[in-house]
Design a protein around this motif. Structure first.
Motif, PDB file in Angstrom:
ATOM      1  N   LYS A 189       0.826  -1.211   0.000  1.00 14.48           N
ATOM      2  CA  LYS A 189       0.000   0.000   0.000  1.00 14.48           C
ATOM      3  C   LYS A 189       0.858   1.257   0.000  1.00 14.48           C
ATOM      4  CE  LYS A 189      -3.869  -0.434   2.564  1.00 14.48           C
ATOM      5  NZ  LYS A 189      -4.668  -0.724   3.786  1.00 14.48           N
ATOM      6  N   ALA A 190       2.019   1.198   0.671  1.00 12.20           N
ATOM      7  CA  ALA A 190       2.939   2.344   0.724  1.00 12.20           C
ATOM      8  C   ALA A 190       4.348   1.810   0.956  1.00 12.20           C
ATOM      9  CB  ALA A 190       2.544   3.301   1.843  1.00 12.20           C
ATOM     10  N   GLY A 191       5.327   2.460   0.339  1.00  9.81           N
ATOM     11  CA  GLY A 191       6.713   2.057   0.515  1.00  9.81           C
ATOM     12  C   GLY A 191       7.156   1.031  -0.520  1.00  9.81           C
ATOM     13  N   THR A 192       8.282   0.390  -0.217  1.00  7.96           N
ATOM     14  CA  THR A 192       8.873  -0.618  -1.102  1.00  7.96           C
ATOM     15  C   THR A 192       9.333  -1.800  -0.274  1.00  7.96           C
ATOM     16  OG1 THR A 192       9.670   1.110  -2.598  1.00  7.96           O
ATOM     17  CG2 THR A 192      10.683  -1.062  -2.818  1.00  7.96           C
ATOM     18  N   VAL A 193       8.893  -2.979  -0.663  1.00  7.52           N
ATOM     19  CA  VAL A 193       9.324  -4.189   0.026  1.00  7.52           C
ATOM     20  C   VAL A 193      10.394  -4.877  -0.824  1.00  7.52           C
ATOM     21  CG1 VAL A 193       7.526  -5.721  -0.920  1.00  7.52           C
ATOM     22  CG2 VAL A 193       8.554  -6.253   1.262  1.00  7.52           C
ATOM     23  N   GLY A 194      11.463  -5.271  -0.164  1.00  5.84           N
ATOM     24  CA  GLY A 194      12.444  -6.144  -0.795  1.00  5.84           C
ATOM     25  C   GLY A 194      12.057  -7.561  -0.435  1.00  5.84           C
ATOM     26  N   ALA A 195      12.137  -8.461  -1.393  1.00  9.39           N
ATOM     27  CA  ALA A 195      11.723  -9.834  -1.131  1.00  9.39           C
ATOM     28  C   ALA A 195      12.719 -10.814  -1.745  1.00  9.39           C
ATOM     29  CB  ALA A 195      10.328 -10.082  -1.709  1.00  9.39           C
ATOM     30  N   ARG A 196      12.885 -11.908  -1.068  1.00 11.04           N
ATOM     31  CA  ARG A 196      13.637 -13.040  -1.607  1.00 11.04           C
ATOM     32  C   ARG A 196      12.667 -14.218  -1.570  1.00 11.04           C
ATOM     33  NH1 ARG A 196      18.843 -14.796  -2.548  1.00 11.04           N
ATOM     34  NH2 ARG A 196      19.779 -12.981  -1.610  1.00 11.04           N
ATOM     35  N   ILE A 197      12.412 -14.749  -2.755  1.00 13.77           N
ATOM     36  CA  ILE A 197      11.533 -15.909  -2.892  1.00 13.77           C
ATOM     37  C   ILE A 197      12.371 -16.994  -3.547  1.00 13.77           C
ATOM     38  CG2 ILE A 197       9.386 -16.804  -3.858  1.00 13.77           C
ATOM     39  CD1 ILE A 197       8.426 -13.824  -3.970  1.00 13.77           C
ATOM     40  N   GLY A 198      12.701 -18.015  -2.773  1.00 14.95           N
ATOM     41  CA  GLY A 198      13.671 -18.996  -3.254  1.00 14.95           C
ATOM     42  C   GLY A 198      15.012 -18.295  -3.400  1.00 14.95           C
ATOM     43  N   LYS A 199      15.587 -18.344  -4.599  1.00 14.65           N
ATOM     44  CA  LYS A 199      16.878 -17.678  -4.842  1.00 14.65           C
ATOM     45  C   LYS A 199      16.715 -16.347  -5.560  1.00 14.65           C
ATOM     46  CE  LYS A 199      19.414 -21.968  -4.800  1.00 14.65           C
ATOM     47  NZ  LYS A 199      20.376 -22.838  -5.429  1.00 14.65           N
ATOM     48  N   GLN A 200      15.473 -15.961  -5.836  1.00 15.58           N
ATOM     49  CA  GLN A 200      15.216 -14.745  -6.600  1.00 15.58           C
ATOM     50  C   GLN A 200      14.915 -13.564  -5.684  1.00 15.58           C
ATOM     51  OE1 GLN A 200      11.994 -15.144  -9.364  1.00 15.58           O
ATOM     52  NE2 GLN A 200      12.312 -13.125 -10.238  1.00 15.58           N
ATOM     53  N   LYS A 201      15.617 -12.448  -5.910  1.00 15.71           N
ATOM     54  CA  LYS A 201      15.375 -11.207  -5.175  1.00 15.71           C
ATOM     55  C   LYS A 201      14.562 -10.265  -6.050  1.00 15.71           C
ATOM     56  CE  LYS A 201      19.002 -10.121  -1.893  1.00 15.71           C
ATOM     57  NZ  LYS A 201      20.175  -9.286  -1.655  1.00 15.71           N
ATOM     58  N   SER A 202      13.681  -9.505  -5.407  1.00 13.26           N
ATOM     59  CA  SER A 202      12.914  -8.522  -6.173  1.00 13.26           C
ATOM     60  C   SER A 202      12.505  -7.363  -5.273  1.00 13.26           C
ATOM     61  CB  SER A 202      11.679  -9.166  -6.806  1.00 13.26           C
ATOM     62  OG  SER A 202      10.823  -9.654  -5.814  1.00 13.26           O
ATOM     63  N   LEU A 203      12.114  -6.265  -5.907  1.00 18.85           N
ATOM     64  CA  LEU A 203      11.553  -5.111  -5.221  1.00 18.85           C
ATOM     65  C   LEU A 203      10.099  -4.997  -5.637  1.00 18.85           C
ATOM     66  CD1 LEU A 203      14.313  -2.368  -5.585  1.00 18.85           C
ATOM     67  CD2 LEU A 203      13.747  -3.712  -3.554  1.00 18.85           C
ATOM     68  N   VAL A 204       9.221  -4.764  -4.664  1.00 19.08           N
ATOM     69  CA  VAL A 204       7.796  -4.611  -4.928  1.00 19.08           C
ATOM     70  C   VAL A 204       7.407  -3.241  -4.385  1.00 19.08           C
ATOM     71  CG1 VAL A 204       5.508  -5.612  -4.628  1.00 19.08           C
ATOM     72  CG2 VAL A 204       7.521  -7.114  -4.637  1.00 19.08           C
ATOM     73  N   ARG A 205       6.940  -2.391  -5.281  1.00 18.59           N
ATOM     74  CA  ARG A 205       6.635  -1.010  -4.910  1.00 18.59           C
ATOM     75  C   ARG A 205       5.142  -0.828  -4.629  1.00 18.59           C
ATOM     76  NH1 ARG A 205      10.852  -1.315  -8.123  1.00 18.59           N
ATOM     77  NH2 ARG A 205      12.654   0.006  -7.767  1.00 18.59           N
ATOM     78  N   ALA A 206       4.804   0.337  -4.071  1.00 18.12           N
ATOM     79  CA  ALA A 206       3.402   0.657  -3.777  1.00 18.12           C
ATOM     80  C   ALA A 206       2.549   0.426  -5.015  1.00 18.12           C
ATOM     81  CB  ALA A 206       3.286   2.104  -3.299  1.00 18.12           C
ATOM     82  N   GLY A 207       1.411  -0.241  -4.817  1.00 16.60           N
ATOM     83  CA  GLY A 207       0.509  -0.546  -5.917  1.00 16.60           C
ATOM     84  C   GLY A 207       0.786  -1.885  -6.573  1.00 16.60           C
TER      85      GLY A 207
END
Length: 187
Positions: A58-76
């Motif tokens: 909903k707000a901000g940016t989450v960094g995530a690691r799912i298995g061996k893959q890293k990603s950034l998930v932004r608001a929306g």
């Protein structure tokens, strides 16, 4: 099933609000709303053996690691953490991270998180007692796992945790330990 369980990690400022609800298919899911201050870590790498988590930022940016893959998930944007896959997440931004999502099915995730937060909050440093943590992990070993401490250390601790669980059942003087079943809210 309509009451809301609110958990706060006094060391990181993470707040979770959880509620068991029925989805459109009639399945009981755990609805989760949460927040995490800037640049703070969420949970360590962990796995839910039979649940998937779906989240929306909903707000901000989450960094995530799912298995061996890293990603950034932004608001929306949203992310899915499949059942059986090790994952972790953190606030990767400079503003408060606000999330909403669900765990499908609910299983025992609310009780597991309640026990973990109790163990973390009982620590003066934010690092949980290995004994208390082992007890919680042993109790939820069929549904959840945390990848730290290393599995070998968890195995060594599990026999002591099993004895603590037996003591809990038999009325031993372990009632004051954080994260025990009777100290967690009923579902």
């Amino acid at each position: 099933m309509n009451s809301c369980l609110v958990l706060e990690n006094r060391h990181t400022g993470e707040v979770l609000r959880m509620r068991r609800v029925h989805n459109a298919a009639g399945q009981i899911v755990l609805s989760i709303d949460g927040s995490l201050p800037p640049r703070m870590s969420g949970p360590p790498p962990h796995v839910h053996f039979q649940q998937r988590e779906e989240g929306y930022v909903k707000a901000g940016t989450v960094g995530a690691r799912i298995g061996k893959q890293k990603s950034l998930v932004r608001a929306g944007e949203g992310a899915v953490f499949p059942a059986g896959i090790v994952h972790s997440w953190w606030n990767a931004g400079e503003e408060l991270l606000v999330l909403t999502g669900q765990a499908i099915p609910a299983m025992d995730l609310d009780r597991f998180l309640q026990a973990l937060f109790a163990v973390l909050n009982a620590s003066g440093s934010g690092r949980p007692s290995i004994f208390y943590l082992a007890h919680v992990l042993w109790r939820h070993r069929h549904t959840q796992a945390v990848m730290t401490p290393p599995v070998a250390i968890q195995r060594i601790s599990s026999s002591a945790a099993g004895r603590a669980h037996f003591g809990e059942i038999s009325g031993n003087k372990l009632a004051g330990l954080p994260g025990l079943v009777h100290r967690c809210s009923p579902r």
